[in-house]
Structures are given as C-alpha cells and as structure tokens.
Design a protein around this motif. Structure first.
Motif, PDB file in Angstrom:
ATOM      1  N   GLU A 191       0.882  -1.253  -0.013  1.00  0.00           N
ATOM      2  CA  GLU A 191       0.016   0.071   0.013  1.00  0.00           C
ATOM      3  C   GLU A 191       0.816   1.190  -0.001  1.00  0.00           C
ATOM      4  OE1 GLU A 191      -3.644   2.150   2.496  1.00  0.00           O
ATOM      5  OE2 GLU A 191      -3.295   0.029   2.853  1.00  0.00           O
ATOM      6  N   VAL A 192       2.033   1.413   0.806  1.00  0.00           N
ATOM      7  CA  VAL A 192       2.591   2.342   0.816  1.00  0.00           C
ATOM      8  C   VAL A 192       3.519   2.818  -0.378  1.00  0.00           C
ATOM      9  CG1 VAL A 192       2.798   2.667   3.306  1.00  0.00           C
ATOM     10  CG2 VAL A 192       4.551   1.492   1.992  1.00  0.00           C
ATOM     11  N   VAL A 193       3.988   1.481  -1.070  1.00  0.00           N
ATOM     12  CA  VAL A 193       4.651   1.925  -2.311  1.00  0.00           C
ATOM     13  C   VAL A 193       3.815   2.253  -3.218  1.00  0.00           C
ATOM     14  CG1 VAL A 193       6.006   0.405  -4.111  1.00  0.00           C
ATOM     15  CG2 VAL A 193       6.317  -0.146  -1.623  1.00  0.00           C
ATOM     16  N   SER A 194       2.708   1.624  -3.366  1.00  0.00           N
ATOM     17  CA  SER A 194       1.635   2.141  -4.378  1.00  0.00           C
ATOM     18  C   SER A 194       0.945   3.680  -4.336  1.00  0.00           C
ATOM     19  CB  SER A 194       0.391   1.333  -4.382  1.00  0.00           C
ATOM     20  OG  SER A 194       0.521  -0.056  -4.740  1.00  0.00           O
ATOM     21  N   ALA A 195       1.256   4.116  -3.001  1.00  0.00           N
ATOM     22  CA  ALA A 195       0.859   5.539  -2.450  1.00  0.00           C
ATOM     23  C   ALA A 195       1.600   6.271  -3.203  1.00  0.00           C
ATOM     24  CB  ALA A 195       0.347   5.363  -1.321  1.00  0.00           C
ATOM     25  N   SER A 196       3.161   5.932  -3.169  1.00  0.00           N
ATOM     26  CA  SER A 196       4.121   6.850  -3.718  1.00  0.00           C
ATOM     27  C   SER A 196       4.391   6.693  -5.080  1.00  0.00           C
ATOM     28  CB  SER A 196       5.425   6.159  -2.936  1.00  0.00           C
ATOM     29  OG  SER A 196       5.250   6.316  -1.707  1.00  0.00           O
TER      30      SER A 196
END
Length: 224
Positions: free
Chosen positions: A44-49
């Motif tokens: 999730e944090v990778v995709s959000a970036s």
C-alpha cells in the motif's frame, strides 16, 4: 567488498536445497496472517508513492514475489542461487526472476519504489551488511520504501548472534541495532512488527519486520 567465500557457500547450499525448499515454503503465508498484513502494508505505501517497480531480494523460489504481484505491485525477484531462480521461473513463468547479489545489484540508481528483503540478510556476515544496506538505498527512489524481515537476537547487549540454520551459516540481529544501521544508510524507520515465537515454529526466535523509507531529500543526489 563482499566476502565471496561466504556468498559462494550460501549460494551452493541453496542450490542443493532448492527443490525441498520450494515445496516446503510454497504455501507458508497461509498460516501467517501477520506476515500477510506487513506485506499488504508495504504494498500500500509503495503504491501510494507512485508507479515504482519493486524488487524481492533473496526471493528464493518466488512465492513471495508472486504474492506481491497479487497485491498489485510490478515486481521482480532476485536471488544468488541459480537453482532457486530456475525453480521460480518454472513455477511463475509470468514474472521476472534474475540471478544476482544483494551487494551488487544490476539495477539502476533510484529505479525502485520498493525493496523487500525478507529473511535474506540473515546469511550476510555482520561486517558486510552495511554494503548491502547501502545498495538497498542506492536502488530506491527518493521516498521509496524498504521492508526487511529477520530473526531477533537476544536483547540489545547482543547486536548480532550466529544461529544454527538448516541451510547455511546465519545471523540474528537486534532490531534497534539494525534500525540504527538503516539510519546510517539513509533509510529512516517508519514502523516495526515483532512476532513472538509460536509453538508450531521450527525455531523459537522473535521475528522482526522493519519498514523504512528513503528521504525525499535524496532526489538532489539523483539530479532531479
């Protein structure tokens, strides 16, 4: 520089163990909800970036690489063992898997939005771990995330401990000590998970996940 003798011993041991290892761990996430939660948070944090690529470093037979793809990530796997990579390619033909060393990745500077190192640093001799962490930092884009998993040593007075691994010589790490090493490498801790040993576990060690992030300020180093 990495100790090529240590790398060779580990590579040869995993080459020999590849068929058994692939069978043993193919479904390991089924009964590990906390691992799935950390991998989901990482995704999730990778995709959000942004749309950054992800590398599963020390991917073994590729089951976690495939799981990250299921979570929506554009992911590749890298492992020093050619037998592990061949197994991964046969099992997951739609994914990319490459033979390589974590200390000298064939990946461009700042090319990745995420790096997963799940129990792959345990075979790195302590004096050589800074080289590996620096390489993780190099391949991550500014703002990119690292999720690193490892077994915990027994308290802060033991920053590292050797343990009897079934395949190759291995090390446990103090979470605080490793978090400090990540900071030195330019990767700031964002979160950690501590999983206490369960009765069914083969080894009665605490398992740690550290989620760390490369600073956006590092964009200046990439000329952006």
């Amino acid at each position: 520089m990495m100790d090529h003798d240590a790398l060779s011993v580990t590579r040869e041991a995993y080459d020999a163990a590849a068929p058994v290892y692939a069978q043993m761990f193919r479904d390991e996430l089924r009964n590990r909800p906390l691992d799935r939660a950390m991998l989901a948070a990482f995704a999730e944090v990778v995709s959000a970036s942004g749309d950054g690529q992800v590398a599963d470093l020390g991917c073994g037979p590729g089951h976690i690489t495939a799981y990250l793809q299921e979570l929506g990530l554009a992911v590749r796997g890298v492992d020093a063992s050619s037998a592990m990579i061949e197994s991964a390619r046969q099992t997951y033909p739609g994914l990319r898997f490459d033979v390589g060393s974590m200390a000298a990745l064939d990946i461009a500077d700042g090319a990745l939005g995420g790096v997963l190192s799940r129990w792959s640093i345990i075979h790195t001799p302590p004096r050589e771990l800074p080289v590996v962490l620096a390489e993780f930092h190099r391949v991550l884009a500014p703002g990119g995330h690292l999720l690193i998993g490892f077994s915990a040593s027994e308290g802060p007075s033991h920053p590292t401990q050797v343990f009897d691994h079934a395949v190759a010589p291995a090390y446990r790490w103090s979470p605080d000590h490793l978090a400090a090493m990540l900071r030195t490498a330019g990767l700031a801790e964002v979160a950690r998970m501590v999983r206490e040993p369960q009765p069914a576990d083969r080894r009665q060690f605490k398992e740690i996940y550290l989620l760390a992030r490369k600073s956006e300020a590092d964009s200046a180093q990439l000329g952006t």
